[in-house]
Scaffold this motif. Structure first.
Motif, PDB file in Angstrom:
ATOM      1  N   PRO A   9       3.146  72.148   5.782  1.00 13.90           N
ATOM      2  CA  PRO A   9       4.944  71.687   5.571  1.00 13.90           C
ATOM      3  C   PRO A   9       4.224  69.616   6.165  1.00 13.90           C
ATOM      4  N   PHE A  10       4.858  68.681   5.598  1.00 17.87           N
ATOM      5  CA  PHE A  10       4.910  67.662   6.136  1.00 17.87           C
ATOM      6  C   PHE A  10       5.685  66.580   6.241  1.00 17.87           C
ATOM      7  N   ASP A  11       5.623  65.756   7.345  1.00 23.14           N
ATOM      8  CA  ASP A  11       7.011  64.675   7.653  1.00 23.14           C
ATOM      9  C   ASP A  11       7.646  63.830   6.300  1.00 23.14           C
ATOM     10  N   LYS A  12       8.806  64.505   6.070  1.00 22.93           N
ATOM     11  CA  LYS A  12       8.933  63.414   5.165  1.00 22.93           C
ATOM     12  C   LYS A  12       9.636  62.378   5.011  1.00 22.93           C
ATOM     13  N   SER A  13       9.347  61.525   6.564  1.00 18.60           N
ATOM     14  CA  SER A  13      10.123  59.948   6.835  1.00 18.60           C
ATOM     15  C   SER A  13       8.910  59.479   6.881  1.00 18.60           C
ATOM     16  N   THR A  14       8.014  60.665   7.193  1.00 14.49           N
ATOM     17  CA  THR A  14       6.349  59.566   6.974  1.00 14.49           C
ATOM     18  C   THR A  14       6.042  59.365   5.938  1.00 14.49           C
ATOM     19  N   PHE A  15       6.235  60.076   5.154  1.00 14.80           N
ATOM     20  CA  PHE A  15       5.349  60.395   3.464  1.00 14.80           C
ATOM     21  C   PHE A  15       7.172  60.431   3.003  1.00 14.80           C
ATOM     22  N   VAL A  16       7.341  59.256   2.243  1.00 11.04           N
ATOM     23  CA  VAL A  16       8.874  58.602   1.494  1.00 11.04           C
ATOM     24  C   VAL A  16       8.906  59.168   0.246  1.00 11.04           C
ATOM     25  N   LYS A  17       9.398  60.605  -0.070  1.00 12.29           N
ATOM     26  CA  LYS A  17       9.880  60.112  -1.553  1.00 12.29           C
ATOM     27  C   LYS A  17      10.308  59.594  -2.324  1.00 12.29           C
ATOM     28  N   GLN A  18       9.017  58.441  -3.819  1.00  9.44           N
ATOM     29  CA  GLN A  18       9.499  57.545  -4.603  1.00  9.44           C
ATOM     30  C   GLN A  18      10.334  57.899  -5.511  1.00  9.44           C
ATOM     31  N   GLU A  19      11.408  56.898  -5.783  1.00  9.03           N
ATOM     32  CA  GLU A  19      12.438  57.981  -6.831  1.00  9.03           C
ATOM     33  C   GLU A  19      11.358  57.328  -8.088  1.00  9.03           C
ATOM     34  N   ARG A  20      10.863  56.633  -8.240  1.00  7.67           N
ATOM     35  CA  ARG A  20       9.291  56.132  -9.400  1.00  7.67           C
ATOM     36  C   ARG A  20       8.643  55.798  -8.885  1.00  7.67           C
ATOM     37  N   PHE A  21       7.124  56.044 -10.127  1.00  2.00           N
ATOM     38  CA  PHE A  21       6.142  55.676  -9.249  1.00  2.00           C
ATOM     39  C   PHE A  21       5.932  55.142 -10.295  1.00  2.00           C
ATOM     40  N   LEU A  22       4.374  54.493 -10.757  1.00  2.00           N
ATOM     41  CA  LEU A  22       3.289  53.975 -11.171  1.00  2.00           C
ATOM     42  C   LEU A  22       3.156  54.515 -12.065  1.00  2.00           C
ATOM     43  N   GLY A  23       3.533  54.952 -13.279  1.00  2.00           N
ATOM     44  CA  GLY A  23       2.200  55.827 -14.158  1.00  2.00           C
ATOM     45  C   GLY A  23       2.557  57.482 -13.830  1.00  2.00           C
ATOM     46  N   VAL A  24       3.398  57.756 -13.087  1.00  2.00           N
ATOM     47  CA  VAL A  24       3.473  58.824 -12.833  1.00  2.00           C
ATOM     48  C   VAL A  24       5.464  59.541 -14.177  1.00  2.00           C
ATOM     49  N   PRO A  25       5.762  60.191 -15.132  1.00  2.00           N
ATOM     50  CA  PRO A  25       6.594  60.390 -15.604  1.00  2.00           C
ATOM     51  C   PRO A  25       7.764  60.641 -14.408  1.00  2.00           C
ATOM     52  N   ASN A  26       8.659  60.601 -14.597  1.00  2.00           N
ATOM     53  CA  ASN A  26      10.087  60.209 -13.623  1.00  2.00           C
ATOM     54  C   ASN A  26      10.910  61.844 -14.266  1.00  2.00           C
ATOM     55  N   GLN A  27      10.884  62.342 -16.073  1.00  2.00           N
ATOM     56  CA  GLN A  27      11.801  63.176 -16.369  1.00  2.00           C
ATOM     57  C   GLN A  27      11.044  64.349 -15.772  1.00  2.00           C
ATOM     58  N   ILE A  28      11.924  65.053 -15.866  1.00  2.00           N
ATOM     59  CA  ILE A  28      12.001  66.452 -15.574  1.00  2.00           C
ATOM     60  C   ILE A  28      11.600  67.319 -17.306  1.00  2.00           C
ATOM     61  N   GLN A  29      10.105  67.612 -16.935  1.00  2.00           N
ATOM     62  CA  GLN A  29       9.192  68.035 -17.630  1.00  2.00           C
ATOM     63  C   GLN A  29       9.621  70.193 -18.115  1.00  2.00           C
ATOM     64  N   GLU A  30       9.535  70.418 -18.947  1.00  2.00           N
ATOM     65  CA  GLU A  30       9.792  72.176 -19.406  1.00  2.00           C
ATOM     66  C   GLU A  30       8.158  72.409 -20.190  1.00  2.00           C
ATOM     67  N   GLU A  31       7.562  73.481 -19.559  1.00  2.00           N
ATOM     68  CA  GLU A  31       6.666  73.924 -20.371  1.00  2.00           C
ATOM     69  C   GLU A  31       7.136  75.850 -20.251  1.00  2.00           C
TER      70      GLU A  31
END
Ligand SMILES: NC(=O)c1ccc[n+]([C@@H]2O[C@H](COP(=O)([O-])OP(=O)(O)OC[C@H]3O[C@@H](n4cnc5c(N)ncnc54)[C@H](OP(=O)(O)O)[C@@H]3O)[C@@H](O)[C@H]2O)c1
Length: 198
Positions: free
Chosen positions: A156-178
């Motif tokens: 577990p980690f603190d989500k107010s310390t580590f905040v989820k980014q809406e977008r991040f350079l170089g990281v695909p944003n869409q849901i993937q399926e495999e």
């Protein structure tokens, strides 16, 4: 001297399913080659030829991978962490008895100009120590949007310390399926602490 370069970005990279499970019987619980390729591309990415990344591996995680993946990681120094091993395993570059010793390798005089990023590849205890480390700035955590039976879990980690980014350079944003499994690449960024702002 490279005193200003002694501090390196230290980043976790993992994939966890709905219950934050990451492994079962010493293996990944899922077969998602595209997700694994994202791991490989991310940890081997350097800004220019000649630069290196370092990956810290717990003993169990190191041996959970087939040897062939290590030869496909040319820009990487592999550090295996273990209290019981006595010789550096094949394809690894260093063996350390604890996490902090592994991290400190990146600041050695002959490495500090070369190493750009320290990636932490797990398992759970290694992730836990990485989350507590002052150099830890990002968590790359693929959200496997499914239930799998697991016996090891991302801490577990603190989500107010580590905040989820809406977008991040170089990281695909869409849901993937495999293989019928949906997943999303997510990045959590450490908020700048007050002491750093001052
Ligand atoms: N889904 C993902 O993203 C992901 C990522 C990583 C791993 N996994 C999964 O996790 C499982 C492997 O995890 P694991 O439980 O075997 O954990 P691990 O951390 O890979 O290996 C545990 C061993 O590493 C050494 N170790 C770990 N932290 C240490 C520390 N701070 N200081 C000294 N030694 C340390 C110890 O070796 P000694 O006993 O030799 O001292 C310990 O017994 C596999 O199922 C793998 O597939 C999944």
């Amino acid at each position: 001297m490279c005193a200003d370069k002694l501090r390196k970005p230290l980043r976790l990279i993992a994939a966890a399913c709905n219950n934050m499970g990451i492994g079962k019987n010493g293996q990944l619980p899922w077969h998602l080659p595209h997700e694994f390729n994202f791991f490989m591309d991310t940890v081997t990415s350097v800004s220019r030829p000649g630069k290196l990344n370092m990956i810290l591996w717990g003993r169990g995680t190191w041996f959970s991978n087939p040897e062939c993946i290590f030869v496909k990681m040319p820009n990487v120094l592999h550090v295996v962490i273990s209290t019981t091993m006595r010789t550096v395993p094949k394809h690894a570059h260093f063996l350390c008895q604890d996490f902090d010793t592994g991290v400190s390798l990146a600041s050695l005089p002959h490495l500090c100009d070369l190493v750009e990023t320290i990636w932490v590849a797990g398992g759970p205890q290694v992730y836990q120590e990485a989350l507590m480390h002052p150099w830890c700035d990002l968590i790359y955590l693929t959200n496997i949007m499914a239930d799998f039976d697991c016996d090891v879990f991302f801490p577990p980690f603190d989500k107010s310390t580590f905040v989820k980014q809406e977008r991040f350079l170089g990281v695909p944003n869409q849901i993937q399926e495999e293989n019928g499994v949906q997943f999303k690449f997510e990045v959590f960024k450490r908020e700048i602490c007050v002491a750093e702002v001052i």
